[in-house]
Scaffold this motif. Structure first.
Motif, short mmCIF file in Angstrom:
data_model
loop_
_atom_site.label_atom_id
_atom_site.label_comp_id
_atom_site.label_asym_id
_atom_site.label_seq_id
_atom_site.Cartn_x
_atom_site.Cartn_y
_atom_site.Cartn_z
N ALA A 24 -24.34 119.27 46.31
CA ALA A 24 -23.15 118.42 46.41
C ALA A 24 -22.25 118.89 47.52
O ALA A 24 -22.38 120.03 48.02
CB ALA A 24 -22.38 118.46 45.08
N LEU A 25 -21.34 118.01 47.91
CA LEU A 25 -20.22 118.39 48.79
C LEU A 25 -18.98 118.33 47.91
O LEU A 25 -18.63 117.27 47.37
CB LEU A 25 -20.09 117.40 49.96
CG LEU A 25 -18.87 117.61 50.85
CD1 LEU A 25 -19.00 118.91 51.66
CD2 LEU A 25 -18.66 116.44 51.82
N ILE A 26 -18.33 119.49 47.74
CA ILE A 26 -17.09 119.54 46.96
C ILE A 26 -15.93 119.53 47.94
O ILE A 26 -15.88 120.36 48.86
CB ILE A 26 -17.01 120.83 46.10
CG1 ILE A 26 -18.23 120.94 45.19
CG2 ILE A 26 -15.73 120.87 45.29
CD1 ILE A 26 -18.33 122.27 44.45
N VAL A 27 -15.03 118.58 47.80
CA VAL A 27 -13.90 118.47 48.73
C VAL A 27 -12.62 118.76 47.95
O VAL A 27 -12.44 118.23 46.85
CB VAL A 27 -13.84 117.06 49.35
CG1 VAL A 27 -12.81 117.01 50.47
CG2 VAL A 27 -15.21 116.64 49.88
N ARG B 113 -13.29 108.28 51.52
CA ARG B 113 -14.28 107.22 51.76
C ARG B 113 -15.34 107.68 52.77
O ARG B 113 -16.54 107.53 52.56
CB ARG B 113 -13.56 105.97 52.25
CG ARG B 113 -14.35 104.71 52.08
CD ARG B 113 -13.56 103.47 52.45
NE ARG B 113 -13.04 103.52 53.80
CZ ARG B 113 -11.76 103.43 54.13
NH1 ARG B 113 -10.85 103.31 53.19
NH2 ARG B 113 -11.38 103.46 55.38
N GLU B 114 -14.88 108.29 53.87
CA GLU B 114 -15.81 108.75 54.92
C GLU B 114 -16.77 109.80 54.37
O GLU B 114 -17.97 109.79 54.67
CB GLU B 114 -15.03 109.36 56.10
CG GLU B 114 -14.26 108.36 56.93
CD GLU B 114 -15.15 107.49 57.81
OE1 GLU B 114 -16.10 108.03 58.41
OE2 GLU B 114 -14.90 106.27 57.88
N LEU B 115 -16.22 110.75 53.58
CA LEU B 115 -17.07 111.84 53.08
C LEU B 115 -18.01 111.34 51.98
O LEU B 115 -19.15 111.81 51.88
CB LEU B 115 -16.20 113.01 52.61
CG LEU B 115 -15.43 113.71 53.74
CD1 LEU B 115 -14.46 114.75 53.18
CD2 LEU B 115 -16.38 114.37 54.73
N ALA B 116 -17.54 110.39 51.18
CA ALA B 116 -18.43 109.83 50.14
C ALA B 116 -19.59 109.10 50.81
O ALA B 116 -20.75 109.21 50.37
CB ALA B 116 -17.64 108.89 49.23
N VAL C 105 -19.46 121.55 37.63
CA VAL C 105 -19.56 121.78 39.07
C VAL C 105 -21.00 122.18 39.42
O VAL C 105 -21.53 123.13 38.85
CB VAL C 105 -18.59 122.90 39.52
CG1 VAL C 105 -18.67 123.11 41.02
CG2 VAL C 105 -17.18 122.57 39.11
N PRO C 106 -21.65 121.45 40.35
CA PRO C 106 -23.03 121.80 40.71
C PRO C 106 -23.08 122.99 41.68
O PRO C 106 -22.25 123.08 42.58
CB PRO C 106 -23.58 120.54 41.40
CG PRO C 106 -22.41 119.63 41.61
CD PRO C 106 -21.18 120.25 41.06
N VAL D 134 -26.77 113.57 48.62
CA VAL D 134 -26.15 114.60 47.76
C VAL D 134 -24.92 113.98 47.09
O VAL D 134 -24.41 112.96 47.53
CB VAL D 134 -25.71 115.87 48.55
CG1 VAL D 134 -26.88 116.56 49.20
CG2 VAL D 134 -24.64 115.54 49.59
N GLU D 135 -24.48 114.65 46.04
CA GLU D 135 -23.33 114.13 45.30
C GLU D 135 -22.04 114.44 46.06
O GLU D 135 -21.94 115.51 46.68
CB GLU D 135 -23.29 114.88 43.96
CG GLU D 135 -23.11 113.99 42.77
CD GLU D 135 -22.87 114.83 41.52
OE1 GLU D 135 -22.00 114.45 40.76
OE2 GLU D 135 -23.57 115.84 41.35
N SER D 136 -21.06 113.55 46.00
CA SER D 136 -19.74 113.91 46.54
C SER D 136 -18.83 114.18 45.35
O SER D 136 -18.80 113.42 44.39
CB SER D 136 -19.17 112.78 47.40
OG SER D 136 -19.14 111.58 46.68
N VAL D 137 -18.14 115.32 45.40
CA VAL D 137 -17.33 115.75 44.25
C VAL D 137 -15.88 115.91 44.71
O VAL D 137 -15.59 116.75 45.57
CB VAL D 137 -17.87 117.08 43.68
CG1 VAL D 137 -17.00 117.57 42.54
CG2 VAL D 137 -19.31 116.91 43.21
N PHE D 138 -15.00 115.09 44.18
CA PHE D 138 -13.57 115.16 44.52
C PHE D 138 -12.78 115.35 43.22
O PHE D 138 -13.00 114.61 42.27
CB PHE D 138 -13.07 113.85 45.12
CG PHE D 138 -13.76 113.43 46.38
CD1 PHE D 138 -13.31 113.87 47.61
CD2 PHE D 138 -14.83 112.55 46.35
CE1 PHE D 138 -13.93 113.46 48.79
CE2 PHE D 138 -15.45 112.13 47.51
CZ PHE D 138 -15.01 112.60 48.74
N PRO D 139 -11.81 116.27 43.22
CA PRO D 139 -10.91 116.30 42.05
C PRO D 139 -10.04 115.05 42.08
O PRO D 139 -9.85 114.46 43.16
CB PRO D 139 -10.04 117.54 42.29
CG PRO D 139 -10.46 118.15 43.57
CD PRO D 139 -11.46 117.25 44.24
#
Ligand code: KG4
Ligand code: ZN
Length: 352
Positions: free
Chosen positions: A273-276, A288-291, A124-125, A299-304
């Motif tokens: 990053a944006l962690i969602v 898709r919208e957030l990526a 996790v960044p 910035v990186e998009s991070v989704f579990p």
């Protein structure tokens, strides 16, 4: 260290074991079908179901993983926010086990655990902007470490998941309807002018979804053919106009989230990053919208992965183990905190 995670904040009874940050087993009993009969979670039934299931799940978890109870070094429990009766069941199980096994006890903020859950799958960044979207919460945070969360914005009324669930309920889709809105609207072009995107034209990072709910209710009242006469039994219905309705509601929520998350990233240019996270983070259009937002912002998009988005105990064990390793713990007076109240930073800090 082996850490047991206990999650009973809403309608999933979940237990998991982590060892040195790695998931070694989990058990989950969902109450979704029970509450679907009532069109939403019935708190009293939820606590009774947790009570009925938790001991058997614990025995099954030990049997399946082969972990002896005596080797559990820490018990982490979701202490809130959630339904008080439900939280108390998990809390008492956790306290009893910690006392009986001579293990440490730590209370975990359920919302922070959602955002750190992706740590089970990748690094996790930090610092990052965190967007927590669930059935009860829509929160934006600046996250500096697994223990440092600064709240940047929150919903003033309904949560993103609540808005999707209500839009689904209005057309008689089963509870919880978020996933049906996602599935039915997939691949369909939304009508972007149909529903409002509340609070997006005023500055700030707070959300409001109650106006969207009213607008959606008016639309359904004026278009009664959208309503399903018979509730589908987990099958996707074939009603003209329904896929477009679902895609349009989904887009209003997704675009609102994109605008606010974009503002949070712009205000914190050091965020990597944006962690969602949270149940609604499983939504394909929102992902898709957030990526896309993150690609444009660099910035990186991070989704579990989707299974880690909804409520689970692996995330509680994972963050709990980190807290215990950093010296944080609670005593037997640890309190459960219902939804709407702040979770205090009332840890004891050992060996520091
Ligand atoms: O995090 P979660 O499991 O429980 C809470 O802490 O609230 O989130 C549940 C929410 C519900 O509103 C549910 O409809 C929504 O997550 N959800 C989805 C999807 N899967 C679950 N919403 C939209 N699209 C999905 N695929
Ligand atoms: Zn949750």
């Amino acid at each position: 260290m082996i850490c047991l995670g206990v999650e009973t904040s809403c309608d999933e009874t979940a237990l998991a074991l982590t060892s040195d940050g790695v998931l070694i087993g989990e058990k989950l009993a969902s109450q979704e079908d029970l509450h679907a009969l009532f069109g939403g979670v019935v708190p009293e039934l939820a606590s009774r179901e947790h009570l009925r299931k938790c001991s058997a799940l614990f025995s099954a978890l030990l049997k399946e993983t082969g972990v002896p109870a005596g080797s559990i070094g820490a018990v982490a429990v979701a202490r809130g926010p959630g339904l008080l009766g439900s939280l108390l069941v998990g809390m008492n199980l956790a306290k009893g086990l910690a006392l009986g096994l001579g293990a440490g006890l730590v209370g975990v903020n359920h919302l922070h655990a959602h955002l750190m859950a992706v740590g089970l799958e990748r690094e996790v960044p930090f610092p990052s902007v965190g967007l927590l979207i669930s059935g009860g919460h829509t929160h934006l945070y600046l996250i500096r470490s697994p223990f440092e969360f600064e709240l940047l914005g929150r919903t003033l009324d309904d949560a993103a998941g609540e808005a999707l669930d209500k839009a689904a309920k209005l057309v008689n889709l089963p509870y919880p309807g978020g996933k049906y809105i996602d599935l039915l609207g997939r691949g369909v072009t939304p009508d972007k002018a149909l529903f409002p995107r509340p609070l997006t034209s005023s500055p700030g990072l707070d959300f409001s979804f109650s106006g969207l709910k009213t607008s959606v209710a008016r639309h359904v009242a004026a278009n009664a053919s959208l309503k399903l006469a018979v509730l589908p039994d987990h099958a996707l219905p074939d009603v003209p106009g329904l896929p477009r309705y679902c895609a349009s509601v989904n887009w209003a929520v997704a675009d609102t989230l994109r605008i606010k998350a974009g503002r949070a990233l712009a205000a914190h240019p050091d965020a990597k990053a944006l962690i969602v996270a949270g149940g609604v983070a499983a939504n394909s259009m929102i992902r898709r919208e957030l990526a896309g937002l993150c690609d444009r912002a660099g910035v990186e998009s991070v989704f579990p992965s989707p299974g880690l988005c909804t409520d689970n105990a692996a995330m509680i064990a994972f963050l709990g183990e980190k807290l215990v390793r950093a010296g944080f713990s609670h005593g037997p007076d640890l309190a459960a905190i219902p939804r709407g109240r702040l979770i205090p930073l009332d840890y004891s800090r050992l060996n520091m």
